[in-house]
Design a protein around this motif. Structure first.
Motif, PDB file in Angstrom:
ATOM      1  N   LEU A  64      -3.188   0.014  -1.395  1.00 56.43           N
ATOM      2  CA  LEU A  64      -3.101  -1.256  -0.532  1.00 56.43           C
ATOM      3  C   LEU A  64      -1.898  -1.787  -0.599  1.00 56.43           C
ATOM      4  CD1 LEU A  64      -6.388  -2.737  -2.782  1.00 56.43           C
ATOM      5  CD2 LEU A  64      -6.172  -1.983  -0.251  1.00 56.43           C
ATOM      6  N   ASP A  69      -4.894  -1.174   4.370  1.00 56.25           N
ATOM      7  CA  ASP A  69      -5.647  -2.018   5.015  1.00 56.25           C
ATOM      8  C   ASP A  69      -5.116  -2.174   6.482  1.00 56.25           C
ATOM      9  OD1 ASP A  69      -3.354  -3.119   4.220  1.00 56.25           O
ATOM     10  OD2 ASP A  69      -4.033  -5.236   4.119  1.00 56.25           O
ATOM     11  N   GLU A  70      -3.803  -2.284   6.592  1.00 55.84           N
ATOM     12  CA  GLU A  70      -3.164  -1.941   8.036  1.00 55.84           C
ATOM     13  C   GLU A  70      -3.570  -0.823   8.736  1.00 55.84           C
ATOM     14  OE1 GLU A  70       0.982  -2.367   7.406  1.00 55.84           O
ATOM     15  OE2 GLU A  70       0.604  -4.288   6.052  1.00 55.84           O
ATOM     16  N   ALA A  73      -7.239  -1.362   9.669  1.00 57.23           N
ATOM     17  CA  ALA A  73      -7.448  -2.194  10.947  1.00 57.23           C
ATOM     18  C   ALA A  73      -7.012  -1.520  12.319  1.00 57.23           C
ATOM     19  CB  ALA A  73      -6.417  -3.271  10.666  1.00 57.23           C
ATOM     20  N   SER A  87     -13.591   4.254   6.042  1.00 61.36           N
ATOM     21  CA  SER A  87     -13.963   3.070   5.127  1.00 61.36           C
ATOM     22  C   SER A  87     -14.620   3.788   3.698  1.00 61.36           C
ATOM     23  CB  SER A  87     -14.934   2.321   5.779  1.00 61.36           C
ATOM     24  OG  SER A  87     -14.262   1.405   6.743  1.00 61.36           O
ATOM     25  N   THR A  94      -9.992   3.451  -3.920  1.00 60.81           N
ATOM     26  CA  THR A  94      -9.733   2.365  -4.493  1.00 60.81           C
ATOM     27  C   THR A  94     -10.507   1.590  -5.180  1.00 60.81           C
ATOM     28  OG1 THR A  94     -10.457   1.193  -2.375  1.00 60.81           O
ATOM     29  CG2 THR A  94      -8.085   1.868  -2.254  1.00 60.81           C
TER      30      THR A  94
END
Length: 128
Positions: A64, A69-70, A73, A87, A94
Protein backbone atom coordinates in the motif's frame (compact mmCIF):
# COMPACT_ATOMS: atom_id res chain seq x y z
CA UNK A 1 6.15 -16.96 17.38
CA UNK A 2 9.38 -17.97 15.68
CA UNK A 3 10.61 -19.92 18.70
CA UNK A 4 7.27 -21.48 19.71
CA UNK A 5 7.21 -25.23 20.55
CA UNK A 6 5.06 -25.95 17.48
CA UNK A 7 8.08 -25.10 15.36
CA UNK A 8 10.50 -27.60 16.92
CA UNK A 9 10.78 -29.37 13.53
CA UNK A 10 11.52 -26.11 11.71
CA UNK A 11 9.45 -23.52 9.92
CA UNK A 12 9.59 -24.62 6.29
CA UNK A 13 6.17 -24.81 4.60
CA UNK A 14 5.21 -25.51 1.02
CA UNK A 15 2.03 -24.28 -0.67
CA UNK A 16 0.58 -26.02 -3.70
CA UNK A 17 -2.95 -25.99 -5.09
CA UNK A 18 -4.27 -24.05 -2.06
CA UNK A 19 -2.91 -26.63 0.39
CA UNK A 20 0.17 -26.65 2.55
CA UNK A 21 2.61 -29.47 3.28
CA UNK A 22 6.22 -29.85 4.45
CA UNK A 23 7.89 -31.66 1.51
CA UNK A 24 9.90 -29.18 -0.61
CA UNK A 25 10.68 -31.97 -3.11
CA UNK A 26 7.05 -32.96 -3.77
CA UNK A 27 6.49 -30.54 -6.65
CA UNK A 28 9.75 -28.79 -7.56
CA UNK A 29 9.09 -25.61 -9.48
CA UNK A 30 5.32 -25.94 -9.05
CA UNK A 31 4.91 -24.88 -5.43
CA UNK A 32 5.79 -21.98 -3.19
CA UNK A 33 8.28 -22.70 -0.43
CA UNK A 34 8.31 -20.44 2.62
CA UNK A 35 9.96 -20.33 6.01
CA UNK A 36 9.65 -18.16 9.07
CA UNK A 37 12.53 -15.73 9.41
CA UNK A 38 14.07 -14.33 12.57
CA UNK A 39 14.15 -10.74 11.31
CA UNK A 40 15.85 -9.53 14.48
CA UNK A 41 18.78 -11.85 13.71
CA UNK A 42 18.81 -10.66 10.08
CA UNK A 43 18.86 -7.03 11.23
CA UNK A 44 21.63 -7.70 13.76
CA UNK A 45 23.70 -9.50 11.11
CA UNK A 46 23.15 -6.72 8.61
CA UNK A 47 24.22 -4.04 11.06
CA UNK A 48 27.29 -6.12 12.00
CA UNK A 49 28.14 -6.26 8.27
CA UNK A 50 27.94 -2.47 7.96
CA UNK A 51 24.44 -2.19 6.56
CA UNK A 52 21.52 -0.12 7.78
CA UNK A 53 18.01 -1.44 8.29
CA UNK A 54 16.15 1.01 6.07
CA UNK A 55 12.69 -0.35 6.85
CA UNK A 56 10.69 -3.27 8.18
CA UNK A 57 6.95 -3.73 7.82
CA UNK A 58 4.16 -6.07 6.80
CA UNK A 59 3.59 -6.99 3.17
CA UNK A 60 0.24 -5.16 3.22
CA UNK A 61 1.74 -1.91 4.47
CA UNK A 62 4.66 -2.20 2.07
CA UNK A 63 2.43 -2.75 -0.97
CA UNK A 64 0.00 0.00 0.00
CA UNK A 65 2.84 2.38 0.81
CA UNK A 66 4.44 1.56 -2.54
CA UNK A 67 1.32 2.57 -4.44
CA UNK A 68 -0.77 -0.56 -4.90
CA UNK A 69 -3.91 1.57 -4.75
CA UNK A 70 -2.54 3.81 -7.51
CA UNK A 71 -1.78 0.75 -9.64
CA UNK A 72 -5.32 -0.54 -9.20
CA UNK A 73 -6.79 2.88 -9.99
CA UNK A 74 -4.74 2.90 -13.19
CA UNK A 75 -6.47 -0.31 -14.24
CA UNK A 76 -9.85 1.44 -14.47
CA UNK A 77 -9.87 1.19 -18.27
CA UNK A 78 -9.36 -2.58 -18.32
CA UNK A 79 -12.14 -5.09 -18.82
CA UNK A 80 -14.35 -5.80 -15.80
CA UNK A 81 -13.07 -9.40 -15.46
CA UNK A 82 -9.45 -8.22 -15.50
CA UNK A 83 -10.15 -5.52 -12.88
CA UNK A 84 -11.96 -8.05 -10.69
CA UNK A 85 -9.03 -10.46 -10.95
CA UNK A 86 -6.55 -7.73 -10.03
CA UNK A 87 -8.69 -6.70 -7.07
CA UNK A 88 -8.93 -10.29 -5.85
CA UNK A 89 -5.15 -10.69 -6.10
CA UNK A 90 -4.61 -7.41 -4.23
CA UNK A 91 -6.91 -8.61 -1.44
CA UNK A 92 -4.99 -11.88 -1.11
CA UNK A 93 -1.72 -9.96 -0.85
CA UNK A 94 -2.98 -7.41 1.69
CA UNK A 95 -5.69 -8.92 3.90
CA UNK A 96 -4.52 -9.62 7.48
CA UNK A 97 -5.94 -13.16 7.44
CA UNK A 98 -4.19 -13.92 4.18
CA UNK A 99 -0.70 -12.78 3.22
CA UNK A 100 -0.90 -9.14 4.32
CA UNK A 101 0.23 -9.57 7.93
CA UNK A 102 1.95 -12.96 7.73
CA UNK A 103 4.60 -11.87 5.25
CA UNK A 104 7.11 -9.19 6.16
CA UNK A 105 9.43 -6.94 4.17
CA UNK A 106 12.84 -5.69 5.26
CA UNK A 107 15.06 -3.28 3.35
CA UNK A 108 18.80 -3.13 3.94
CA UNK A 109 20.95 -0.29 2.64
CA UNK A 110 24.38 1.27 2.77
CA UNK A 111 25.04 4.99 2.43
CA UNK A 112 21.42 5.69 1.44
CA UNK A 113 19.60 8.29 3.49
CA UNK A 114 16.35 8.74 1.58
CA UNK A 115 13.12 7.49 3.07
CA UNK A 116 11.69 4.47 1.27
CA UNK A 117 8.07 4.87 0.19
CA UNK A 118 7.07 1.30 1.01
CA UNK A 119 7.72 1.87 4.71
CA UNK A 120 5.93 5.22 5.04
CA UNK A 121 2.60 3.84 6.33
CA UNK A 122 4.01 1.66 9.09
CA UNK A 123 7.64 1.06 9.93
CA UNK A 124 8.19 -1.69 12.50
CA UNK A 125 11.95 -1.35 12.97
CA UNK A 126 11.50 -0.54 16.64
CA UNK A 127 9.94 -4.00 17.12
CA UNK A 128 13.10 -5.81 15.96
Amino acid sequence: EYYSPERSAGTLLCHSRHRWHDDPFARPGLQDVTAWVDFTAVADGAVAAGLDVAGYTTQAHFLLGSGLDEFLAGAADLEVATRASLSQQALLLTLPGEMGERFKVMALSRDFDERLRGFALRDLRRAL
